[in-house]
Design a protein around this motif. Structure first.
Motif, PDB file in Angstrom:
ATOM      1  N   PHE A  94      49.176  23.154  49.467  1.00 34.05           N
ATOM      2  CA  PHE A  94      47.548  23.147  50.589  1.00 34.05           C
ATOM      3  C   PHE A  94      49.079  23.365  51.691  1.00 34.05           C
ATOM      4  CE2 PHE A  94      46.095  20.852  53.959  1.00 34.05           C
ATOM      5  CZ  PHE A  94      43.931  21.618  54.490  1.00 34.05           C
ATOM      6  N   GLN A  95      49.772  21.969  51.522  1.00 30.79           N
ATOM      7  CA  GLN A  95      50.672  22.514  52.552  1.00 30.79           C
ATOM      8  C   GLN A  95      51.315  23.654  53.131  1.00 30.79           C
ATOM      9  OE1 GLN A  95      54.315  20.781  51.943  1.00 30.79           O
ATOM     10  NE2 GLN A  95      54.842  19.450  53.758  1.00 30.79           N
ATOM     11  N   HIS A  96      52.023  24.183  52.048  1.00 32.71           N
ATOM     12  CA  HIS A  96      52.281  25.787  52.164  1.00 32.71           C
ATOM     13  C   HIS A  96      51.097  27.094  52.722  1.00 32.71           C
ATOM     14  CE1 HIS A  96      55.763  25.304  49.542  1.00 32.71           C
ATOM     15  NE2 HIS A  96      55.222  24.202  49.874  1.00 32.71           N
ATOM     16  N   ARG A  97      50.363  26.332  52.027  1.00 34.55           N
ATOM     17  CA  ARG A  97      49.356  27.574  52.696  1.00 34.55           C
ATOM     18  C   ARG A  97      49.360  27.710  53.747  1.00 34.55           C
ATOM     19  NH1 ARG A  97      45.502  31.668  49.640  1.00 34.55           N
ATOM     20  NH2 ARG A  97      44.375  31.892  51.997  1.00 34.55           N
ATOM     21  N   ARG A  98      49.651  26.160  54.612  1.00 35.07           N
ATOM     22  CA  ARG A  98      49.050  26.205  56.249  1.00 35.07           C
ATOM     23  C   ARG A  98      49.839  26.944  56.068  1.00 35.07           C
ATOM     24  NH1 ARG A  98      47.095  20.551  57.269  1.00 35.07           N
ATOM     25  NH2 ARG A  98      49.828  19.575  56.282  1.00 35.07           N
ATOM     26  N   LEU A 100      52.311  28.502  55.793  1.00 34.54           N
ATOM     27  CA  LEU A 100      52.604  30.370  56.031  1.00 34.54           C
ATOM     28  C   LEU A 100      50.979  31.179  56.253  1.00 34.54           C
ATOM     29  CD1 LEU A 100      53.234  30.743  51.835  1.00 34.54           C
ATOM     30  CD2 LEU A 100      55.274  31.074  54.142  1.00 34.54           C
ATOM     31  N   THR A 101      50.575  30.460  56.192  1.00 35.83           N
ATOM     32  CA  THR A 101      48.644  31.525  57.061  1.00 35.83           C
ATOM     33  C   THR A 101      49.442  32.036  58.379  1.00 35.83           C
ATOM     34  OG1 THR A 101      47.682  30.113  56.258  1.00 35.83           O
ATOM     35  CG2 THR A 101      46.684  31.328  58.181  1.00 35.83           C
ATOM     36  N   PRO A 102      49.994  31.266  59.358  1.00 35.68           N
ATOM     37  CA  PRO A 102      50.946  31.956  60.247  1.00 35.68           C
ATOM     38  C   PRO A 102      51.459  33.551  60.650  1.00 35.68           C
ATOM     39  CG  PRO A 102      51.285  29.926  61.004  1.00 35.68           C
ATOM     40  CD  PRO A 102      51.057  30.465  59.531  1.00 35.68           C
ATOM     41  N   SER A 252      61.211  28.799  60.594  1.00 37.64           N
ATOM     42  CA  SER A 252      60.501  27.968  61.914  1.00 37.64           C
ATOM     43  C   SER A 252      59.555  27.599  61.342  1.00 37.64           C
ATOM     44  CB  SER A 252      60.650  29.370  62.739  1.00 37.64           C
ATOM     45  OG  SER A 252      59.445  30.305  62.412  1.00 37.64           O
ATOM     46  N   ALA A 253      58.425  27.691  60.083  1.00 37.69           N
ATOM     47  CA  ALA A 253      57.589  26.592  60.218  1.00 37.69           C
ATOM     48  C   ALA A 253      57.709  25.325  59.330  1.00 37.69           C
ATOM     49  CB  ALA A 253      57.288  27.246  58.578  1.00 37.69           C
ATOM     50  N   SER A 411      39.231  29.287  48.661  1.00 39.74           N
ATOM     51  CA  SER A 411      39.961  28.779  48.840  1.00 39.74           C
ATOM     52  C   SER A 411      42.154  29.777  48.930  1.00 39.74           C
ATOM     53  CB  SER A 411      40.571  27.398  48.957  1.00 39.74           C
ATOM     54  OG  SER A 411      40.574  26.292  47.351  1.00 39.74           O
ATOM     55  N   ARG A 412      41.623  29.649  47.213  1.00 43.10           N
ATOM     56  CA  ARG A 412      42.598  30.581  46.977  1.00 43.10           C
ATOM     57  C   ARG A 412      42.448  32.568  47.065  1.00 43.10           C
ATOM     58  NH1 ARG A 412      46.266  26.444  43.211  1.00 43.10           N
ATOM     59  NH2 ARG A 412      47.977  28.513  44.373  1.00 43.10           N
ATOM     60  N   ASN A 413      42.219  32.418  47.668  1.00 49.59           N
ATOM     61  CA  ASN A 413      42.082  33.820  47.727  1.00 49.59           C
ATOM     62  C   ASN A 413      43.425  34.541  48.189  1.00 49.59           C
ATOM     63  OD1 ASN A 413      41.952  32.775  51.152  1.00 49.59           O
ATOM     64  ND2 ASN A 413      40.533  34.625  51.333  1.00 49.59           N
ATOM     65  N   CYS A 414      43.661  35.841  48.000  1.00 49.78           N
ATOM     66  CA  CYS A 414      44.878  36.302  48.449  1.00 49.78           C
ATOM     67  C   CYS A 414      45.498  36.291  49.867  1.00 49.78           C
ATOM     68  CB  CYS A 414      45.334  37.672  48.147  1.00 49.78           C
ATOM     69  SG  CYS A 414      46.309  38.486  48.240  1.00 49.78           S
ATOM     70  N   ILE A 415      46.527  35.238  49.633  1.00 54.59           N
ATOM     71  CA  ILE A 415      46.670  35.141  51.487  1.00 54.59           C
ATOM     72  C   ILE A 415      47.096  36.627  52.006  1.00 54.59           C
ATOM     73  CG2 ILE A 415      49.380  34.572  51.412  1.00 54.59           C
ATOM     74  CD1 ILE A 415      49.129  33.047  53.174  1.00 54.59           C
ATOM     75  N   GLY A 416      47.531  37.613  51.273  1.00 51.46           N
ATOM     76  CA  GLY A 416      47.595  38.406  51.849  1.00 51.46           C
ATOM     77  C   GLY A 416      47.477  39.766  51.798  1.00 51.46           C
TER      78      GLY A 416
END
Length: 469
Positions: A94-98, A100-102, A252-253, A411-416
């Protein structure tokens, strides 16, 4: 309750599936799905059971839970990509997803369009030289693979590799293809599941050597960028470029507590993005071209649409990509017919009950066969037919929301997925503006299922150079 014993009893008709996996025979899978349109079991060796599902309601049930990704696959991938977003679960995921979202915000993605356009045009220049005197058949997959690598290296590292034009190619490209093949072969070699046996094998030695090449290649770039950020001295390419690359954003995240990625996390996330963003998109572009070559009427309709929007294609904007409605439908239908990622899996952390009352115990690995779901005749009418109108707004609104899952769901759909769609639209649009593609009947196509569904012996298409608009 569907117990492990019941799975064993039920499994004999579906034992053919293991042969399908080894032989990359997708028709065998389709035969099994016609007989078992919701689910079926698979055993690999005497102890490892999988439960395959290919039904929308079953898929919704699994993807709306928080079960971890299957460690059966991750065990073999982790030495290659580390513990990045694909491999993580729980609070750290959850932390990584948040964080990396930007990196996938549309303002970031907009800036990549110019980068992608330049790389695609480099590939088209190569094709024009090949076709300068006559129309010819070209093995397009190797060109698309290098073009996609060129794009992902620029968008990740702002690194100009010249991998499309340098005859020696890039060491990353040569290593990543071979190492992914070794990982897949290990997955279906029961003896090589043992780390000790695998490390002592010739394949294990080769894997360690290739993995070291990949690690050092990536680590050198990361450390150089960190040093430049710490000293405040910008590298030449950082001064020239007009966009933030993926590495900028990862380094920078920071979360609300001011915590940032560790060195290990940075390496894992960069390696994950490189592998996922290169391999799967290259395969997808190739499959779209293949489907359009097989269906010339749809190819011509896409070409007319692209010409009306882009003109000569000298530049492409974010808004123009959004206007390519029919081309997008053809891309979506290709994803249905030939999903680049043919399956995903979960390890059940607690018992699961499907809507029809069937249950599974904790500990079972559930595999969602995306290929099976997309080819299920109980879900799709005439599933083998290429029909882009399945994705018209009217037809899409009537479809089960979990019948079409090229980028997974929940929630685990492809972020890219937006990054992938932009690259696909840019590549397909520019190719269609410059070339007409037709199949080569003397070179039948077969599948190679190395986690990503690729053409096994290349993809040969006939290229006809079109006159300038």
């Amino acid at each position: 309750m569907i117990s492990t014993a019941a799975i064993l009893e039920f499994s004999s008709p579906a034992q053919q599936l293991f042969q399908f996996i080894q032989d990359d025979n997708m028709e065998k899978l389709e035969e099994i799905i016609e007989k078992y349109p919701r689910a079926f079991p698979l055993w690999i060796g005497p102890f490892q059971a999988f439960f395959y599902i290919c039904d929308p309601d079953y898929a919704k049930t699994v993807l709306n839970r928080t079960d971890p990704k299957s460690q059966y696959v991750q065990k073999f991938l982790s030495p290659l990509i580390g513990k990045g977003l694909v491999a993580l679960d729980g609070p750290k995921w959850f932390q990584h997803r948040r964080l990396l979202t930007p990196a996938f915000h549309f303002n970031i993605l907009k800036a990549y369009i110019e980068v992608m356009t330049h790389s695609v045009k480099t590939m088209l220049d190569k094709w024009e030289k090949v076709c300068s005197t006559r129309d010819t058949t070209v093995e397009v997959y190797k060109h698309i693979n290098l073009m996609s690598l060129d794009i992902i290296m620029k968008c990740t590292f702002s690194k100009e590799t010249n991998c499309q034009t340098n005859s020696t190619h890039d060491p990353y490209e040569k290593a990543i293809f071979e190492v992914s093949r070794i990982v897949f072969q290990r997955l279906y070699s029961f003896l090589h599941h043992s780390d000790i046996i695998f490390k002592l094998s010739p394949q294990g030695h080769r894997f360690q050597k290739l993995n070291q090449v990949l690690y050092q290649y990536t680590d050198t770039i990361i450390q150089d960028r960190k040093k430049s950020l710490q000293t405040g001295v910008k590298q030449d390419n950082t001064q020239k470029r007009k966009y933030q690359d993926f590495l900028d954003i990862v380094l920078s995240a920071k979360d609300e507590n001011g915590s940032s990625f560790s060195d290990t996390d940075v390496h894992s996330e960069v390696s994950t993005f490189l592998l996922a963003g290169h391999d799967s998109v290259a395969a997808s572009i190739s499959w779209v071209l293949y489907c359009l070559a097989q269906n010339p009427e749809h190819q011509e309709r896409c070409r007319e649409e692209v010409r009306g929007i882009l003109g000569d294609g000298s530049s492409i904007t974010w808004d123009q990509l959004g206007e390519m409605s029919y081309t997008t439908m053809c891309i979506n239908e290709t994803f249905r017919l030939i999903p680049a990622v043919p399956s995903i899996s979960r390890d059940l952390s607690k018992p699961l009950t499907f809507p029809d009352g069937c249950t599974l115990p904790a500990g079972i690995t559930v595999v969602l066969s995306i290929w099976g779901l997309h080819h299920n005749p109980a879900v799709w009418k005439n599933p083998k037919v290429f029909d882009p109108l399945r994705f018209s707004k009217e037809n899409s609104d009537q479809r089960h929301p979990y019948a079409y899952l090229p980028f997974s769901a929940g929630s685990r759909n492809c972020i890219g997925q937006q990054f992938a769609m932009i690259e696909l639209k840019v590549a397909i649009a520019l190719i269609l503006l410059h070339f007409r593609v037709t199949p080569d009947p003397t070179r039948p196509l077969t599948f190679s299922n190395h986690f990503i569904l690729k053409p096994k012996n290349g993809m040969y298409l006939h290229l006809e150079k079109l006159p300038e608009c």
